[in-house]
Design an enzyme around this catalytic site. Structure first.
Site, PDB file in Angstrom:
ATOM      1  N   SER A 257       0.922  -1.492  -0.038  1.00  0.00           N
ATOM      2  CA  SER A 257      -0.236  -0.041   0.035  1.00  0.00           C
ATOM      3  C   SER A 257       1.035   1.148   0.061  1.00  0.00           C
ATOM      4  CB  SER A 257      -0.926   0.045   1.110  1.00  0.00           C
ATOM      5  OG  SER A 257      -0.226   0.036   2.364  1.00  0.00           O
ATOM      6  N   LYS A 258       0.138   2.455   0.173  1.00  0.00           N
ATOM      7  CA  LYS A 258       0.925   3.586  -0.277  1.00  0.00           C
ATOM      8  C   LYS A 258       1.806   3.956   1.082  1.00  0.00           C
ATOM      9  CE  LYS A 258      -2.421   6.491  -2.863  1.00  0.00           C
ATOM     10  NZ  LYS A 258      -3.177   7.195  -2.768  1.00  0.00           N
ATOM     11  N   ARG A 259       1.520   3.217   2.183  1.00  0.00           N
ATOM     12  CA  ARG A 259       2.560   3.330   3.657  1.00  0.00           C
ATOM     13  C   ARG A 259       3.787   2.592   3.258  1.00  0.00           C
ATOM     14  NH1 ARG A 259      -1.115  -0.400   5.208  1.00  0.00           N
ATOM     15  NH2 ARG A 259      -0.418  -2.450   5.988  1.00  0.00           N
ATOM     16  N   HIS A 260       3.936   1.744   2.411  1.00  0.00           N
ATOM     17  CA  HIS A 260       5.224   1.069   1.998  1.00  0.00           C
ATOM     18  C   HIS A 260       6.082   1.993   0.944  1.00  0.00           C
ATOM     19  CE1 HIS A 260       2.641  -2.594   3.163  1.00  0.00           C
ATOM     20  NE2 HIS A 260       3.678  -2.296   4.025  1.00  0.00           N
ATOM     21  N   GLY A 261       5.518   3.231   0.656  1.00  0.00           N
ATOM     22  CA  GLY A 261       6.593   3.938  -0.080  1.00  0.00           C
ATOM     23  C   GLY A 261       6.129   4.076  -1.538  1.00  0.00           C
TER      24      GLY A 261
END
Length: 334
Positions: A257-261
């Site tokens: 997801s976006k939290r992984h970059g």
């Protein structure tokens, strides 16, 4: 050619509701390698039935990202072909004909359960898969009078009645011998209450008409296979060979997801100037096809491609994955 002399045909079937991320890209690469290494034909089909989530600009972006990686296809929305249209949103009349056939066989029934009913069923001891808890069959045995009464209050969805006594066995090209009990899959929706045809029916109808012989897709769809095998049997069609590629997880072990970059291809390309060949080499290393990270084009992997070499377990991105992907190390072992 298959053993029966049929041409080998595979497909990409992305949903244009978001950007292509590394996990989707790895599955697309493996699907392309499987078919092209056998001299087969590739089809691109856009699974855009949910018009609220899918957008034309994302469909165009997906096609551009696949081509940027070096993946091509013989039939699709942009090149046409004998099985057009290649957007599911344009194929609804075909799906209705399949629904009519299943209705004629008595394999479908209306379901009046609300979201609250289904959430309550989630705590029951039924099987659990990608679509949530297996449906407990609440509406399957309703009498005609009970259905008529409920129809006054709610538009029903349509469910396919699974054979609860059956066991669905298949040899998965990556997962190996696999079996699911019909009862654990539960009766599943083939048309939603809002009239949208559901994934399970649409994908089977399309793969039959497009003469798909081999389906390689993500591991999260492994437990959809028994439902689709049941549909193939009901429709008197031969199912394709299935293979389910490992999921790519973030460093914390959760779905990307976006939290992984910057995990989407367009971000890696535009913001970090990562080359397509670097991504292909990184994905080949993640999948188990290559013992080191180096720049590669998909065609350079064809000669040594071996489906049995693909990892069966989910792949977790290393803590230093951005450094590895951007060229900081070429000799890393997994």
């Amino acid at each position: 050619m298959t053993s029966s002399g049929q041409a080998v045909r595979g497909r990409f079937a992305p949903t244009p509701s978001g950007r292509l991320h590394l996990g989707n890209a790895m599955t697309a690469l493996l699907a392309w390698l499987q078919i092209r290494s056998a001299g087969g034909e590739m089809v691109l089909r856009l699974e855009d039935l949910d018009r609220q989530r899918c957008r034309p600009e994302l469909a165009k972006l997906l096609q551009g990202e696949l081509r940027w990686l070096g993946l091509d296809w013989d039939e699709g929305p942009d090149v046409g072909g004998p099985h057009a249209p290649y957007e599911q949103s344009g194929r609804t009349a075909r799906y209705e004909r399949v629904l009519d056939e299943l209705q004629r066989q008595g394999r479908l029934y209306p379901c009046y359960c609300s979201r609250a009913d289904l959430q309550a069923a989630a705590s029951a001891p039924h099987g659990l898969d990608a679509e949530g808890p297996a449906y407990p069959g609440t509406c399957r045995q309703l009498t005609a009078a009970e259905r008529a009464e409920r129809a006054l209050r709610k538009t029903p969805s349509l469910r396919f009645a699974m054979d609860e006594e059956a066991t669905y066995r298949f040899e998965d090209g990556i997962a190996g011998e696999t079996a699911f009990a019909g009862a654990s899959s539960g009766d599943f929706v083939v048309r939603r209450a809002d009239g949208i045809v559901a994934y399970q029916l649409a994908v089977v109808a399309d793969d039959i008409e497009m003469e798909i012989t081999d389906v390689l897709r993500g591991w999260d769809l492994l437990d959809s296979t028994p439902r689709q095998l049941a549909l193939y049997a009901a429709l008197g069609a031969t199912p394709p060979r299935f293979a389910h590629s490992p999921l790519v997880l973030g460093a914390d072990g959760s779905r990307l997801s976006k939290r992984h970059g910057a995990v989407s291809l367009s971000e890696l390309r535009e913001q970090y100037d990562v080359r397509a060949e670097r991504i292909v080499g990184f994905l080949a290393w993640l999948a188990g096809l290559h013992d080191r990270i180096e720049e590669l084009k998909p065609v350079e992997l064809l000669a040594t491609f071996d489906l049995s070499a693909v990892r069966r377990q989910a792949v977790t991105l290393p803590d230093r994955w951005m450094e590895l992907l951007s060229g900081g190390d070429t000799g890393t072992t997994f």
